[in-house]
Design a protein around this motif. Structure first.
Motif, mmCIF file in Angstrom:
data_model
loop_
_atom_site.group_PDB
_atom_site.id
_atom_site.type_symbol
_atom_site.label_atom_id
_atom_site.label_comp_id
_atom_site.label_asym_id
_atom_site.label_seq_id
_atom_site.Cartn_x
_atom_site.Cartn_y
_atom_site.Cartn_z
ATOM 1 N N MET A 123 -27.352 -33.074 -63.423
ATOM 2 C CA MET A 123 -26.400 -34.073 -63.126
ATOM 3 C C MET A 123 -25.635 -34.775 -64.455
ATOM 4 O O MET A 123 -26.125 -34.768 -65.350
ATOM 5 C CB MET A 123 -27.254 -35.239 -62.442
ATOM 6 N N ASN A 139 -30.518 -33.662 -77.208
ATOM 7 C CA ASN A 139 -30.328 -34.176 -75.870
ATOM 8 C C ASN A 139 -30.177 -33.092 -74.882
ATOM 9 O O ASN A 139 -30.618 -32.953 -73.799
ATOM 10 C CB ASN A 139 -28.978 -34.799 -75.872
ATOM 11 N N PHE A 176 -33.767 -31.426 -74.218
ATOM 12 C CA PHE A 176 -34.689 -32.239 -73.606
ATOM 13 C C PHE A 176 -35.437 -31.875 -72.290
ATOM 14 O O PHE A 176 -36.867 -31.792 -72.029
ATOM 15 C CB PHE A 176 -34.155 -33.539 -73.739
ATOM 16 N N GLY A 177 -34.465 -31.550 -71.579
ATOM 17 C CA GLY A 177 -35.026 -31.082 -69.898
ATOM 18 C C GLY A 177 -35.964 -29.705 -70.091
ATOM 19 O O GLY A 177 -36.787 -29.882 -69.370
ATOM 20 N N ARG A 226 -25.779 -30.886 -71.375
ATOM 21 C CA ARG A 226 -27.209 -30.931 -71.040
ATOM 22 C C ARG A 226 -27.111 -30.383 -69.365
ATOM 23 O O ARG A 226 -28.191 -29.897 -68.962
ATOM 24 C CB ARG A 226 -27.232 -32.496 -70.921
#
Lengths: 285, 371, 285, 371
Positions: free
Chosen positions: D79, D95, D98-99, D146
């Motif tokens: 998203m 950033n 991170f996921g 991201r």
């Protein structure tokens, strides 16, 4: 957020919640329960326990009969003293702090940063450091052992907090409002009275609650600068502790503490919400 | 008569020069729009005119009086702020009369002025509301009312529409323009929106990096921009600026865009013949590049061009086409019927009457066909 | 604003400024000056005055020689006690408050409003009301008259302020960040450690300064729950006052008060700016 | 294959119905734009798709799997937020990965994915900066990165361009569109900007008051709007909507706008003859009212009309004219050469091929000439 958090997290959150609940509710419960137990009952069982017989008499004793340092009128007169100190000092320190915070935050006069630095000093200076200077001041203005003297002390000491609160709050008033008012031809006081003050209730509630609570609960100045019948209730409670040192009267003592705490508890019950809300509120929606 | 005279005004914050010698002379009754990108110094200039900031140098005169040392309230100005700056605790009525209250205007006069303005702006039903009970458009209207209730020498507007949504902005733009036509006051209006400048101003001052780039009526600014910055800032999508070489040919002059095989020759109007041989930046607005067969104005059929298409973006009302002229990117605005495919060749019609030529070094305007 | 305010307004603003300056600077000056005057000089002239001879010896006496309740080691050991109580209690209460504030403000678990209400109760409850419950707790966990007991008390009491500060600050962290992190697959602790904590320095400075200052300056718990060599310096100062009641030693007393106040004054000098800034800071620029 | 199926989704906050039974079936690889005014429920719908809010009723299926009770992190989505929602204390690099860190993706794979995305979005030079050191456009790009670093079933965009300035918005719009053409992923994009919807979508879902008004490709939405709301919401300035009566005449049908002397009769294409006798709302886009002699498309010279002008607003590239047709206000977009004076009569050319007819009661589309 509406969705359930991850379950391990959730368990932890509730653990923290329960810890906090215990930390803040248990002491209150202990005092309240002891305040309706008789001295004998407390002595025979323990300081923690459900009352076998409700000893409401503790409250009447604490209120009007008990002897504190040779005077046997309970804590009633001292409650009155506290009110006579707390109410005027709260009002005065809030009013002056509002004007000072307004001048510092919105008028940006030369040296405003220095003045504000001095004001915050008041947040950090230990009370004990101020005892000697206040002793001198009270003696010189002839207010030693008077309620008026306490009012003066608390008003001036309180200014650092009230100014800090109001200054921070007024910072959120947009400079455009000040500009518009200046073009409209309004001066320092008219802008304060007509524009700034009507926006202030959230922060005035915060400062009034803060000042009331702190002045009411304060006792070092009370113990140091007043004696006998001039003492506020917090100072009297210390004298009460001394009086009951020989025969433990935990029931009556708890009742007296509860009565003395009642005004601030009521402020918490009815004002706590506004206090928290006002702390984070901005001046203009 | 000059209603506002700004002479060599400088402003310096710390080591930053925000205004580097601004000169403007604004006539009585004019609607002057000061336009520029954010940080160009336009709001600082307005604050200096209002007396809310002091210039580091230069003078500001309102009417015949130099006002450098006059307080804002004594400058005989009214101002509308971007944030509206309505007094939140007062009703609309109190907001509007507050200035008169401060000046001790007698009550009957206050009521009269209030009634006049409320009628003018059709805000009678709102008078007893608080600003927080108003919509954005209504707040804007009340802010206008607070300024209009007086009859000052100068109205100042600081981006008054930038907090409104697109549709309301268009409406209020028309209203302010009509208002100015009715009351004929001198207005100075600051905005970053070139459309507002084009549609509202009698004269536009385009600012960039603390300097006025051009101060002229909208048509001149749009069709004869003083330099490349003004050319690209005014108009959206911006003017295409293509490096070109002018070449004399039999019966006129043409512009060569690009080098080698990709080079394209575009015939220019004969008036440009004097510049033959020069290297230039050629400016051509996107609406001057349209679909084949488009007629520009009454009789002009345009110059035919076949060019490779890179992308086309249909907006419904028109299609924006990204094409290459002699290898240089350019935008065209064509009929919504036309959807050239990326990679294909498209056929276009160019309105060369409206070409502008700029100096490649100074970026200043050399010439434009339509004088 | 750069233009001069109206002159009447300006006069008033400066009047307020001078009043504030007097209120906060004069007491400090009196104590500092007395701390370098000899007892004889103070007795002969008055409590207010410029030192004739600089009696720096007051400081060495106060620091290491003076007798407080039969122990003649000055206030040095008590300063150490204060540090041993203040530092751990500050760290613990801040750390727990940050986690609690984070859970309350950003996770919005069921009942978060109730828990937060209980936490703010701690801001209002008078210290005296908590004395009896703490007496019981300290006795039951066997920490009566220990520094560890004071650490426990100050940690739990301090939680109400640290949680309040952190919760209000974390409210300004946009929910979008939490949503993004949840989509990225981060849980309660990972979000705290990787996203929230790195944003926290401004508010952690505020809570650390606040807790340090208040715990250091606090004396009621110190006086009540510790005796003799276990006392923090604020409690020792009261004992000192009692010791000198017969022969006034204002010089030494002032020096002792100054030494005791030194840590908080240093915090003010070096951290006051960050304190004020952090109070109004939002988490994300 | 359906990449996302939304069946009868309801959402209720307290007593407010925010979504009143939304149905959408989105194919794999589509770029669906959900567009509507603020408060129409579009962001709530997106949050429900992401699993950040629970629907009060109905089901959401991603691919073949109903995900109502699946946590956001397990829905295989990515998203992009309006606020970008970059983690402020992490570098761009952190950033983006991170996921993957949360999902314990091995380090070499993280580095590989990072390198791919950084190259795709040309953000290599930014990788070691903090979000606060980036411009708005760069933040937007990192937020895209991201999302793109994973290869999810579904990309969700929540007004990702609304915090950018106008010029940057146009650029990023083109880039996102090109990106979609390259990676061919399924994307759901929420916006309030009809231009974004028109230019980017393969299909547009227009929402209003918690309901989908129309779900169709951009050309259909623009030229055959399902109802008056869609007609006026899509396009700026909005479509003119004039109450009219259809009347059969020799050889065709005409629309009568206005009553009495002011009434104007406009010949309609013969296809509308079947509706003769009905009261309708006639919709005509502003670009279908142009200056005299304008040719619409190849061969159409338009219907001539003389009408009183109320105001004209020159924007440089064109002039917007407010005129009256049979007493009803209408907007026209005419050549910038034309500056009709308020109060005068102007001569216009109308493109009647593109008229839409709506029912005056239900406001639903009855017919449009261009099927």
């Amino acid at each position: 957020m509406n969705t359930p958090p991850i379950s391990a997290s959730r368990a932890l959150i509730y653990a923290i919640a329960v810890l906090l609940a215990i930390a803040y509710l248990v002491p209150l419960a202990v005092v309240l329960l002891n305040s309706v137990r008789s001295a004998e009952e407390i002595a025979q069982t323990s300081m923690i326990g459900w009352p076998h017989a409700w000893a409401f008499g503790n409250y009447t004793t604490a209120w009007s009969d008990f002897c504190i340092a040779q005077t046997c009128s309970g804590i009633r007169p001292y409650m009155l003293n506290s009110a006579l100190v707390t109410v005027p000092a709260t009002i005065l320190s809030t009013a002056l702090g509002a004007v000072a915070g307004y001048a510092i935050s919105l008028w940006r006069f030369r040296g405003h940063a220095w003045i504000f630095g001095l004001v915050t000093l008041g947040v950090f200076l230990p009370e004990q450091m101020r005892l000697i200077p206040w002793t001198i001041v009270l003696r010189d203005v002839g207010l030693t052992n008077t309620l008026a003297g306490l009012v003066m002390i608390h008003t001036i000491q309180g200014l650092s907090f009230t100014t800090l609160f109001c200054r921070n709050y007024y910072l959120s008033i947009p400079q455009d409002l000040m500009k518009a008012a200046r073009i409209d031809g309004a001066g320092f006081f008219r802008i304060f009275a007509r524009i700034v003050l009507p926006l202030s209730p959230p922060i005035l509630i915060v400062t009034v609650i803060w000042q009331f609570t702190h002045i009411w609960n304060e006792f070092l100045y009370g113990v140091t600068f007043t004696t006998g019948t001039q003492q506020p209730v917090t100072a009297a409670l210390i004298a009460l502790s001394a009086s009951v040192a020989d025969i433990p009267q935990h029931g009556v003592q708890s009742a007296a503490v509860t009565i003395a705490a009642l005004p601030t508890l009521l402020v918490y019950l009815f004002g706590g919400r506004y206090f928290v809300r006002g702390l984070t509120a901005g001046a203009v929606k | 008569m000059a209603a506002l005279t700004i002479r060599d005004v400088h402003k310096r914050f710390g080591t930053t020069d925000v205004l580097k010698g601004v000169n403007l002379e604004i006539d009585s009754g004019e609607f002057t729009v000061i336009v520029g990108p954010s940080g160009c110094g336009k709001s600082t200039l307005l604050n200096i005119i209002a007396g809310l900031e002091k210039p580091s140098g230069g003078t500001v005169a309102i009417g015949d009086r130099v006002v450098n040392n006059v307080a804002p309230k004594d400058r005989d100005i009214a101002m509308v702020f971007q944030s509206y700056a309505l007094y939140p605790s007062m009703t609309v009525r109190q907001n509007i009369v507050f200035g008169m209250e401060c000046r001790n205007v007698p009550k009957p006069q206050r009521a009269e002025a209030l009634a006049r303005v409320a009628k003018l702006l059709q805000i009678e039903p709102l008078l007893d509301r608080k600003p927080s009970q108003l919509s954005g458009g209504q707040r804007q209207r009340v802010a206008m009312g607070r300024a209009l209730v007086r009859d000052p020498l100068l109205f100042l507007f600081d981006e008054p529409l930038s907090n409104l949504d697109a549709k309301l902005r268009v409406e209020m733009r028309m209203e302010i323009k009509q208002l100015h036509q009715r009351i004929q006051s001198t207005m100075v209006y600051v905005t970053h929106d070139q459309i507002e400048a084009m549609t509202m101003a009698t004269r536009i001052a385009v600012m960039h990096q603390g300097e006025v780039q051009q101060f002229a009526d909208p048509e001149t600014v749009y069709n004869r921009p003083a330099n490349v910055f003004v050319a690209r800032f005014m108009g959206a999508p911006p003017m295409n600026t293509l490096p070109a070489r002018l070449e004399a040919v039999a019966g006129g002059v043409r512009a060569i865009v690009g080098r080698g095989e990709a080079a394209v020759a575009l015939a220019l109007p004969p008036a440009f013949a004097t510049h033959a041989g020069r290297e230039v930046i050629m400016g051509l607005r996107p609406e001057c590049i349209a679909e084949e067969h488009r007629r520009f104005g009454e009789d002009n059929t345009g110059l035919a061009l076949e060019a490779p298409v890179e992308m086309s973006e249909p907006t419904g009302a028109e299609t924006i086409v990204l094409l290459r002229i002699g290898g240089e990117r350019a935008l065209a605005r064509v009929s919504p019927d036309m959807r050239p495919q990326p990679g294909a060749m498209g056929r276009f019609s160019l309105d060369m009457r409206r070409v502008c030529l700029f100096d490649p070094k100074t970026e200043a305007l050399i010439d434009s066909a339509r004088a």
